[in-house]
Design a protein around this motif. Sequence first.
Motif, PDB file in Angstrom:
ATOM      1  N   LEU A   1       0.872  -1.072  -0.028  1.00 47.83           N
ATOM      2  CA  LEU A   1      -0.098   0.051  -0.062  1.00 47.83           C
ATOM      3  C   LEU A   1       0.989   1.288   0.062  1.00 47.83           C
ATOM      4  O   LEU A   1       1.848   1.482   0.945  1.00 47.83           O
ATOM      5  N   VAL A   2       0.720   2.019  -0.916  1.00 47.90           N
ATOM      6  CA  VAL A   2       1.748   3.227  -1.144  1.00 47.90           C
ATOM      7  C   VAL A   2       1.018   4.535  -1.177  1.00 47.90           C
ATOM      8  O   VAL A   2      -0.227   4.529  -1.994  1.00 47.90           O
ATOM      9  N   TYR A   3       1.466   5.352  -0.473  1.00 49.73           N
ATOM     10  CA  TYR A   3       0.914   6.885  -0.524  1.00 49.73           C
ATOM     11  C   TYR A   3       1.697   7.443  -1.550  1.00 49.73           C
ATOM     12  O   TYR A   3       2.740   7.665  -1.589  1.00 49.73           O
ATOM     13  N   VAL A   4       1.082   8.116  -2.628  1.00 49.09           N
ATOM     14  CA  VAL A   4       1.523   8.695  -3.743  1.00 49.09           C
ATOM     15  C   VAL A   4       1.838  10.147  -3.732  1.00 49.09           C
ATOM     16  O   VAL A   4       0.842  10.753  -3.321  1.00 49.09           O
ATOM     17  N   GLN A   5       3.076  10.526  -3.501  1.00 45.72           N
ATOM     18  CA  GLN A   5       3.686  11.940  -3.569  1.00 45.72           C
ATOM     19  C   GLN A   5       3.283  12.627  -4.965  1.00 45.72           C
ATOM     20  O   GLN A   5       3.237  13.913  -4.966  1.00 45.72           O
ATOM     21  N   ARG A   6       3.837  11.631  -5.818  1.00 48.74           N
ATOM     22  CA  ARG A   6       4.112  12.411  -7.097  1.00 48.74           C
ATOM     23  C   ARG A   6       3.746  11.387  -8.462  1.00 48.74           C
ATOM     24  O   ARG A   6       4.586  10.350  -8.112  1.00 48.74           O
ATOM     25  N   TYR A   7       3.153  11.650  -9.481  1.00 50.13           N
ATOM     26  CA  TYR A   7       3.284  10.633 -10.532  1.00 50.13           C
ATOM     27  C   TYR A   7       4.249  11.432 -11.514  1.00 50.13           C
ATOM     28  O   TYR A   7       4.162  12.755 -11.639  1.00 50.13           O
ATOM     29  N   TYR A   8       4.939  10.538 -12.008  1.00 49.42           N
ATOM     30  CA  TYR A   8       6.024  10.928 -13.269  1.00 49.42           C
ATOM     31  C   TYR A   8       5.260  10.388 -14.683  1.00 49.42           C
ATOM     32  O   TYR A   8       5.358  11.267 -15.399  1.00 49.42           O
ATOM     33  N   LYS A   9       4.622   9.286 -14.473  1.00 50.04           N
ATOM     34  CA  LYS A   9       3.704   8.750 -15.854  1.00 50.04           C
ATOM     35  C   LYS A   9       2.733   8.194 -15.030  1.00 50.04           C
ATOM     36  O   LYS A   9       2.598   7.137 -14.253  1.00 50.04           O
ATOM     37  N   ALA A  10       1.330   8.853 -15.221  1.00 47.16           N
ATOM     38  CA  ALA A  10       0.188   8.548 -14.786  1.00 47.16           C
ATOM     39  C   ALA A  10      -0.717   7.512 -15.101  1.00 47.16           C
ATOM     40  O   ALA A  10      -0.648   7.125 -16.140  1.00 47.16           O
ATOM     41  N   ILE A  11      -1.223   6.911 -14.460  1.00 44.99           N
ATOM     42  CA  ILE A  11      -2.264   5.959 -14.712  1.00 44.99           C
ATOM     43  C   ILE A  11      -3.345   6.712 -15.286  1.00 44.99           C
ATOM     44  O   ILE A  11      -3.795   7.842 -14.507  1.00 44.99           O
ATOM     45  N   PRO A  12      -4.665   6.201 -15.823  1.00 45.57           N
ATOM     46  CA  PRO A  12      -5.544   6.896 -16.111  1.00 45.57           C
ATOM     47  C   PRO A  12      -6.391   7.854 -14.954  1.00 45.57           C
ATOM     48  O   PRO A  12      -6.412   8.866 -14.728  1.00 45.57           O
ATOM     49  N   ARG A  13      -6.730   6.890 -13.721  1.00 46.10           N
ATOM     50  CA  ARG A  13      -7.185   7.760 -12.593  1.00 46.10           C
ATOM     51  C   ARG A  13      -5.906   7.822 -11.729  1.00 46.10           C
ATOM     52  O   ARG A  13      -4.852   7.151 -11.674  1.00 46.10           O
ATOM     53  N   ARG A  14      -5.775   8.855 -10.795  1.00 43.11           N
ATOM     54  CA  ARG A  14      -4.596   9.145 -10.128  1.00 43.11           C
ATOM     55  C   ARG A  14      -4.952   9.122  -8.483  1.00 43.11           C
ATOM     56  O   ARG A  14      -4.994  10.251  -7.840  1.00 43.11           O
ATOM     57  N   PRO A  15      -5.053   8.123  -7.965  1.00 41.91           N
ATOM     58  CA  PRO A  15      -5.375   8.066  -6.540  1.00 41.91           C
ATOM     59  C   PRO A  15      -4.133   8.246  -5.721  1.00 41.91           C
ATOM     60  O   PRO A  15      -3.126   8.134  -6.349  1.00 41.91           O
ATOM     61  N   ARG A  16      -4.558   8.844  -4.678  1.00 44.58           N
ATOM     62  CA  ARG A  16      -3.305   9.061  -3.686  1.00 44.58           C
ATOM     63  C   ARG A  16      -3.002   7.937  -2.945  1.00 44.58           C
ATOM     64  O   ARG A  16      -1.842   7.985  -2.719  1.00 44.58           O
ATOM     65  N   PHE A  17      -3.656   6.720  -2.958  1.00 43.08           N
ATOM     66  CA  PHE A  17      -3.339   5.486  -2.383  1.00 43.08           C
ATOM     67  C   PHE A  17      -3.362   4.543  -3.437  1.00 43.08           C
ATOM     68  O   PHE A  17      -4.443   4.271  -4.125  1.00 43.08           O
ATOM     69  N   VAL A  18      -2.389   3.855  -3.692  1.00 42.97           N
ATOM     70  CA  VAL A  18      -2.561   2.616  -4.801  1.00 42.97           C
ATOM     71  C   VAL A  18      -1.772   1.343  -4.112  1.00 42.97           C
ATOM     72  O   VAL A  18      -1.075   1.337  -3.167  1.00 42.97           O
ATOM     73  N   ARG A  19      -2.260   0.197  -4.464  1.00 39.07           N
ATOM     74  CA  ARG A  19      -1.764  -1.219  -4.198  1.00 39.07           C
ATOM     75  C   ARG A  19      -0.673  -1.736  -5.276  1.00 39.07           C
ATOM     76  O   ARG A  19      -1.407  -1.621  -6.495  1.00 39.07           O
TER      77      ARG A  19
END
Length: 149
Positions: free
Chosen positions: A64-82
């Motif tokens: 479980l990762v708290y996203v601080q920044r996307y460099y290459k994003a997935i379609p949705r940009r959730p703050r928490f990803v698995r």
Amino acid sequence: MEKSAKLTCLVVGFLAVCIGCIHTCSCYWPDPLENGCRFDYSLRGVVLNVRNVNGRGIPDREYLVYVQRYYKAIPRRPRFVRIRSARQGASCGVQLQRGERYVISGSVNGRRLRTNLCTYTRTWDRIPYWQQQNQHCHLGVSNQISAPS
């Protein structure tokens, strides 16, 4: 009797080596990776939790990762990803530590994010400063970044 015992040991040893070779990790990139732009996603985040889960025949580890920044994003940009990875290094699995900040890249299959040893997954503090500044992915821009002169 002694001959058959030696033959049995030889066969068992041979099979062990063959099975070990089948499950080894190998990455084939012609040049060193400078960032995660070659992959489906690339992000910087902090690992909040680690748990073992069952994957498709191979045991996985899920982060479980708290996203601080996307460099290459997935379609949705959730703050928490698995993000999942194989548990074993022989299956190209990575071991991320809880509380550490990483740049993580990998593949997207449906809605599931995966990473492995062949992607650009690095501890943030171990990436040189000049390279930290060049993590963003832009269309039409080369993935290769050179060190400052």
